[in-house]
Design a protein around this motif. Structure first.
Motif, PDB file in Angstrom:
ATOM      1  N   ILE A  41      53.539  40.987  41.125  1.00  0.00           N
ATOM      2  CA  ILE A  41      52.267  41.700  41.004  1.00  0.00           C
ATOM      3  C   ILE A  41      51.413  41.382  42.229  1.00  0.00           C
ATOM      4  CG2 ILE A  41      50.168  42.011  39.638  1.00  0.00           C
ATOM      5  CD1 ILE A  41      51.828  40.998  37.208  1.00  0.00           C
ATOM      6  N   ASN A  42      51.055  42.422  42.959  1.00  0.00           N
ATOM      7  CA  ASN A  42      50.123  42.279  44.074  1.00  0.00           C
ATOM      8  C   ASN A  42      48.748  42.644  43.526  1.00  0.00           C
ATOM      9  OD1 ASN A  42      49.087  41.818  46.571  1.00  0.00           O
ATOM     10  ND2 ASN A  42      49.923  43.664  47.507  1.00  0.00           N
ATOM     11  N   HIS A  43      48.008  41.632  43.156  1.00  0.00           N
ATOM     12  CA  HIS A  43      46.717  41.759  42.474  1.00  0.00           C
ATOM     13  C   HIS A  43      45.606  41.495  43.487  1.00  0.00           C
ATOM     14  CE1 HIS A  43      43.482  40.479  39.710  1.00  0.00           C
ATOM     15  NE2 HIS A  43      44.129  41.155  38.781  1.00  0.00           N
ATOM     16  N   PRO A  44      44.424  42.058  43.290  1.00  0.00           N
ATOM     17  CA  PRO A  44      43.324  41.754  44.212  1.00  0.00           C
ATOM     18  C   PRO A  44      43.051  40.251  44.370  1.00  0.00           C
ATOM     19  CG  PRO A  44      42.718  43.613  42.842  1.00  0.00           C
ATOM     20  CD  PRO A  44      44.031  43.086  42.311  1.00  0.00           C
ATOM     21  N   GLU A  45      43.433  39.437  43.362  1.00  0.00           N
ATOM     22  CA  GLU A  45      43.198  37.994  43.430  1.00  0.00           C
ATOM     23  C   GLU A  45      44.414  37.203  43.926  1.00  0.00           C
ATOM     24  OE1 GLU A  45      41.479  36.510  39.823  1.00  0.00           O
ATOM     25  OE2 GLU A  45      40.058  38.161  39.714  1.00  0.00           O
ATOM     26  N   GLY A  46      45.513  37.874  44.257  1.00  0.00           N
ATOM     27  CA  GLY A  46      46.671  37.155  44.788  1.00  0.00           C
ATOM     28  C   GLY A  46      47.986  37.808  44.423  1.00  0.00           C
ATOM     29  N   LYS A  47      49.053  37.153  44.872  1.00  0.00           N
ATOM     30  CA  LYS A  47      50.407  37.605  44.580  1.00  0.00           C
ATOM     31  C   LYS A  47      50.979  36.731  43.475  1.00  0.00           C
ATOM     32  CE  LYS A  47      51.451  39.431  49.143  1.00  0.00           C
ATOM     33  NZ  LYS A  47      52.294  39.334  50.343  1.00  0.00           N
ATOM     34  N   PHE A  48      51.441  37.385  42.424  1.00  0.00           N
ATOM     35  CA  PHE A  48      51.930  36.670  41.257  1.00  0.00           C
ATOM     36  C   PHE A  48      53.363  37.076  40.948  1.00  0.00           C
ATOM     37  CE2 PHE A  48      47.325  37.372  40.618  1.00  0.00           C
ATOM     38  CZ  PHE A  48      46.908  36.068  40.756  1.00  0.00           C
ATOM     39  N   LEU A  49      54.132  36.120  40.444  1.00  0.00           N
ATOM     40  CA  LEU A  49      55.503  36.372  40.040  1.00  0.00           C
ATOM     41  C   LEU A  49      55.641  35.967  38.580  1.00  0.00           C
ATOM     42  CD1 LEU A  49      58.352  37.205  41.002  1.00  0.00           C
ATOM     43  CD2 LEU A  49      58.750  34.795  41.556  1.00  0.00           C
ATOM     44  N   ILE A  50      56.163  36.867  37.775  1.00  0.00           N
ATOM     45  CA  ILE A  50      56.416  36.568  36.372  1.00  0.00           C
ATOM     46  C   ILE A  50      57.924  36.433  36.213  1.00  0.00           C
ATOM     47  CG2 ILE A  50      56.177  37.331  33.984  1.00  0.00           C
ATOM     48  CD1 ILE A  50      53.666  38.865  34.900  1.00  0.00           C
ATOM     49  N   ASP A  51      58.359  35.215  36.003  1.00  0.00           N
ATOM     50  CA  ASP A  51      59.761  34.811  35.870  1.00  0.00           C
ATOM     51  C   ASP A  51      60.468  34.847  37.216  1.00  0.00           C
ATOM     52  OD1 ASP A  51      59.493  34.253  33.156  1.00  0.00           O
ATOM     53  OD2 ASP A  51      59.865  36.334  32.623  1.00  0.00           O
ATOM     54  N   THR A  52      61.590  34.147  37.286  1.00  0.00           N
ATOM     55  CA  THR A  52      62.298  34.002  38.552  1.00  0.00           C
ATOM     56  C   THR A  52      63.760  34.414  38.485  1.00  0.00           C
ATOM     57  OG1 THR A  52      62.828  31.704  38.029  1.00  0.00           O
ATOM     58  CG2 THR A  52      60.804  32.108  39.304  1.00  0.00           C
ATOM     59  N   GLY A  53      64.232  34.800  37.310  1.00  0.00           N
ATOM     60  CA  GLY A  53      65.630  35.187  37.201  1.00  0.00           C
ATOM     61  C   GLY A  53      66.534  33.972  37.277  1.00  0.00           C
ATOM     62  N   THR A  78      51.887  51.644  40.864  1.00  0.00           N
ATOM     63  CA  THR A  78      50.612  51.279  41.473  1.00  0.00           C
ATOM     64  C   THR A  78      49.482  51.707  40.535  1.00  0.00           C
ATOM     65  OG1 THR A  78      51.527  51.553  43.681  1.00  0.00           O
ATOM     66  CG2 THR A  78      49.133  51.547  43.497  1.00  0.00           C
ATOM     67  N   PHE A  79      48.531  50.805  40.344  1.00  0.00           N
ATOM     68  CA  PHE A  79      47.371  51.044  39.496  1.00  0.00           C
ATOM     69  C   PHE A  79      46.108  50.815  40.323  1.00  0.00           C
ATOM     70  CE2 PHE A  79      50.772  49.271  36.908  1.00  0.00           C
ATOM     71  CZ  PHE A  79      50.839  50.155  35.855  1.00  0.00           C
ATOM     72  N   THR A  80      44.980  51.131  39.741  1.00  0.00           N
ATOM     73  CA  THR A  80      43.694  50.808  40.346  1.00  0.00           C
ATOM     74  C   THR A  80      42.941  49.904  39.383  1.00  0.00           C
ATOM     75  OG1 THR A  80      43.654  52.928  41.476  1.00  0.00           O
ATOM     76  CG2 THR A  80      41.569  51.760  41.312  1.00  0.00           C
ATOM     77  N   LEU A  81      42.419  48.803  39.901  1.00  0.00           N
ATOM     78  CA  LEU A  81      41.660  47.855  39.109  1.00  0.00           C
ATOM     79  C   LEU A  81      40.319  47.645  39.791  1.00  0.00           C
ATOM     80  CD1 LEU A  81      41.614  45.780  36.741  1.00  0.00           C
ATOM     81  CD2 LEU A  81      42.507  44.113  38.381  1.00  0.00           C
ATOM     82  N   ASN A  82      39.252  48.106  39.163  1.00  0.00           N
ATOM     83  CA  ASN A  82      37.911  48.017  39.756  1.00  0.00           C
ATOM     84  C   ASN A  82      37.893  48.595  41.163  1.00  0.00           C
ATOM     85  OD1 ASN A  82      36.951  46.735  37.416  1.00  0.00           O
ATOM     86  ND2 ASN A  82      37.483  44.723  38.222  1.00  0.00           N
ATOM     87  N   GLY A  83      38.578  49.714  41.333  1.00  0.00           N
ATOM     88  CA  GLY A  83      38.594  50.398  42.615  1.00  0.00           C
ATOM     89  C   GLY A  83      39.535  49.806  43.644  1.00  0.00           C
ATOM     90  N   LYS A  84      40.279  48.764  43.278  1.00  0.00           N
ATOM     91  CA  LYS A  84      41.212  48.122  44.207  1.00  0.00           C
ATOM     92  C   LYS A  84      42.650  48.352  43.732  1.00  0.00           C
ATOM     93  CE  LYS A  84      37.938  44.551  45.483  1.00  0.00           C
ATOM     94  NZ  LYS A  84      37.613  43.142  45.462  1.00  0.00           N
ATOM     95  N   PRO A  85      43.570  48.511  44.675  1.00  0.00           N
ATOM     96  CA  PRO A  85      44.963  48.752  44.273  1.00  0.00           C
ATOM     97  C   PRO A  85      45.613  47.505  43.679  1.00  0.00           C
ATOM     98  CG  PRO A  85      44.815  48.534  46.651  1.00  0.00           C
ATOM     99  CD  PRO A  85      43.404  48.504  46.119  1.00  0.00           C
TER     100      PRO A  85
END
Length: 133
Positions: A62-74, A7-14
Protein backbone atom coordinates in the motif's frame (compact mmCIF):
# COMPACT_ATOMS: atom_id res chain seq x y z
CA UNK A 1 3.23 -13.52 -11.33
CA UNK A 2 -0.28 -12.49 -10.49
CA UNK A 3 -0.51 -8.83 -9.51
CA UNK A 4 -3.60 -6.70 -9.16
CA UNK A 5 -3.48 -2.91 -8.71
CA UNK A 6 -6.12 -0.45 -7.57
CA UNK A 7 -5.79 3.31 -7.09
CA UNK A 8 -8.01 5.25 -4.68
CA UNK A 9 -8.20 8.82 -3.45
CA UNK A 10 -7.92 9.55 0.26
CA UNK A 11 -8.52 13.16 1.31
CA UNK A 12 -7.59 14.24 -2.20
CA UNK A 13 -4.33 12.25 -2.21
CA UNK A 14 -3.66 9.09 -4.21
CA UNK A 15 -3.51 5.76 -2.44
CA UNK A 16 -2.38 2.70 -4.39
CA UNK A 17 -2.88 -0.92 -3.41
CA UNK A 18 -1.15 -3.88 -5.04
CA UNK A 19 -2.19 -7.47 -4.39
CA UNK A 20 0.56 -9.99 -5.07
CA UNK A 21 0.16 -13.74 -5.33
CA UNK A 22 3.24 -14.93 -3.46
CA UNK A 23 2.97 -18.65 -4.09
CA UNK A 24 0.39 -21.25 -3.20
CA UNK A 25 -0.51 -23.36 -0.17
CA UNK A 26 -2.62 -26.44 0.39
CA UNK A 27 -3.57 -28.15 3.62
CA UNK A 28 -5.42 -31.26 4.61
CA UNK A 29 -9.04 -30.81 3.57
CA UNK A 30 -10.33 -31.95 6.96
CA UNK A 31 -8.22 -29.30 8.71
CA UNK A 32 -9.70 -26.66 6.43
CA UNK A 33 -13.25 -27.71 7.30
CA UNK A 34 -12.98 -27.63 11.11
CA UNK A 35 -15.57 -25.71 13.07
CA UNK A 36 -13.39 -25.24 16.17
CA UNK A 37 -9.76 -24.58 15.21
CA UNK A 38 -7.06 -25.74 17.55
CA UNK A 39 -4.56 -28.49 18.21
CA UNK A 40 -7.12 -31.32 18.44
CA UNK A 41 -8.74 -30.34 15.15
CA UNK A 42 -5.32 -30.17 13.51
CA UNK A 43 -4.34 -33.59 14.84
CA UNK A 44 -7.67 -35.09 13.69
CA UNK A 45 -6.73 -34.21 10.09
CA UNK A 46 -3.35 -36.01 10.24
CA UNK A 47 -4.55 -39.47 9.11
CA UNK A 48 -6.60 -38.19 6.17
CA UNK A 49 -5.10 -38.15 2.69
CA UNK A 50 -7.19 -35.52 0.88
CA UNK A 51 -5.78 -32.02 0.45
CA UNK A 52 -7.50 -28.79 -0.51
CA UNK A 53 -6.87 -27.35 -3.93
CA UNK A 54 -3.85 -25.03 -4.14
CA UNK A 55 -4.83 -21.64 -2.66
CA UNK A 56 -3.00 -18.37 -3.41
CA UNK A 57 -0.90 -16.72 -0.71
CA UNK A 58 -1.80 -13.02 -0.99
CA UNK A 59 0.37 -10.11 0.13
CA UNK A 60 -0.50 -6.44 -0.22
CA UNK A 61 1.61 -3.34 -0.77
CA UNK A 62 0.00 0.00 0.00
CA UNK A 63 1.41 3.35 -1.08
CA UNK A 64 -0.39 5.54 1.44
CA UNK A 65 0.03 9.30 1.95
CA UNK A 66 1.64 8.42 5.32
CA UNK A 67 4.09 5.82 3.96
CA UNK A 68 4.66 2.52 2.23
CA UNK A 69 3.10 -0.46 3.96
CA UNK A 70 3.30 -4.19 3.36
CA UNK A 71 0.65 -6.59 4.61
CA UNK A 72 2.20 -10.05 4.90
CA UNK A 73 5.39 -11.24 3.26
CA UNK A 74 4.54 -14.56 1.66
CA UNK A 75 7.06 -17.38 1.77
CA UNK A 76 10.44 -18.27 0.31
CA UNK A 77 11.13 -20.59 -2.60
CA UNK A 78 13.53 -22.42 -0.29
CA UNK A 79 10.49 -24.44 0.85
CA UNK A 80 10.88 -26.36 -2.43
CA UNK A 81 14.14 -27.87 -1.11
CA UNK A 82 13.40 -31.07 0.88
CA UNK A 83 16.19 -30.13 3.32
CA UNK A 84 14.56 -26.76 4.16
CA UNK A 85 12.62 -28.18 7.12
CA UNK A 86 15.53 -30.41 8.22
CA UNK A 87 16.16 -28.49 11.45
CA UNK A 88 12.58 -29.03 12.62
CA UNK A 89 11.84 -32.04 14.77
CA UNK A 90 8.88 -34.21 15.73
CA UNK A 91 5.34 -33.05 15.09
CA UNK A 92 6.39 -29.68 13.66
CA UNK A 93 8.53 -31.39 11.00
CA UNK A 94 5.73 -33.84 10.22
CA UNK A 95 3.18 -31.05 9.93
CA UNK A 96 5.31 -28.88 7.63
CA UNK A 97 6.36 -31.77 5.37
CA UNK A 98 3.30 -34.07 5.33
CA UNK A 99 0.23 -32.09 6.38
CA UNK A 100 0.56 -29.10 4.10
CA UNK A 101 2.29 -28.02 0.94
CA UNK A 102 3.71 -24.72 -0.24
CA UNK A 103 4.95 -23.98 -3.73
CA UNK A 104 6.53 -20.71 -4.74
CA UNK A 105 8.95 -19.61 -7.43
CA UNK A 106 11.75 -17.11 -6.94
CA UNK A 107 9.78 -14.62 -9.07
CA UNK A 108 6.79 -14.93 -6.71
CA UNK A 109 8.80 -13.99 -3.60
CA UNK A 110 7.82 -10.60 -2.21
CA UNK A 111 11.14 -8.85 -2.89
CA UNK A 112 10.95 -9.73 -6.60
CA UNK A 113 7.35 -8.56 -6.77
CA UNK A 114 8.16 -5.29 -5.02
CA UNK A 115 11.00 -4.71 -7.47
CA UNK A 116 8.48 -5.00 -10.32
CA UNK A 117 6.61 -1.95 -8.93
CA UNK A 118 9.79 0.00 -8.23
CA UNK A 119 10.00 -0.71 -4.49
CA UNK A 120 12.69 -2.40 -2.40
CA UNK A 121 12.31 -4.11 0.94
CA UNK A 122 14.23 -1.20 2.49
CA UNK A 123 11.67 1.29 1.15
CA UNK A 124 8.87 -0.22 3.28
CA UNK A 125 7.89 1.86 6.31
CA UNK A 126 5.84 -0.77 8.15
CA UNK A 127 5.11 -4.48 7.72
CA UNK A 128 1.89 -5.95 9.11
CA UNK A 129 1.86 -9.72 9.62
CA UNK A 130 -1.61 -11.23 9.80
CA UNK A 131 -1.35 -15.07 9.85
CA UNK A 132 1.01 -15.57 12.76
CA UNK A 133 0.27 -19.23 13.54
Amino acid sequence: MQTKTQTFTLNGKPLQVWAFCCGFVRIKAKAFEVKRPGLLSTLAAFPTKEFTDWMPIWCFAINHPEGKFLIDTGDTNKVNDPAYYGQLKGMVHHYMTKQMGIKITREEEIDAQLKAIGWTCDSIDKVFMTPLH
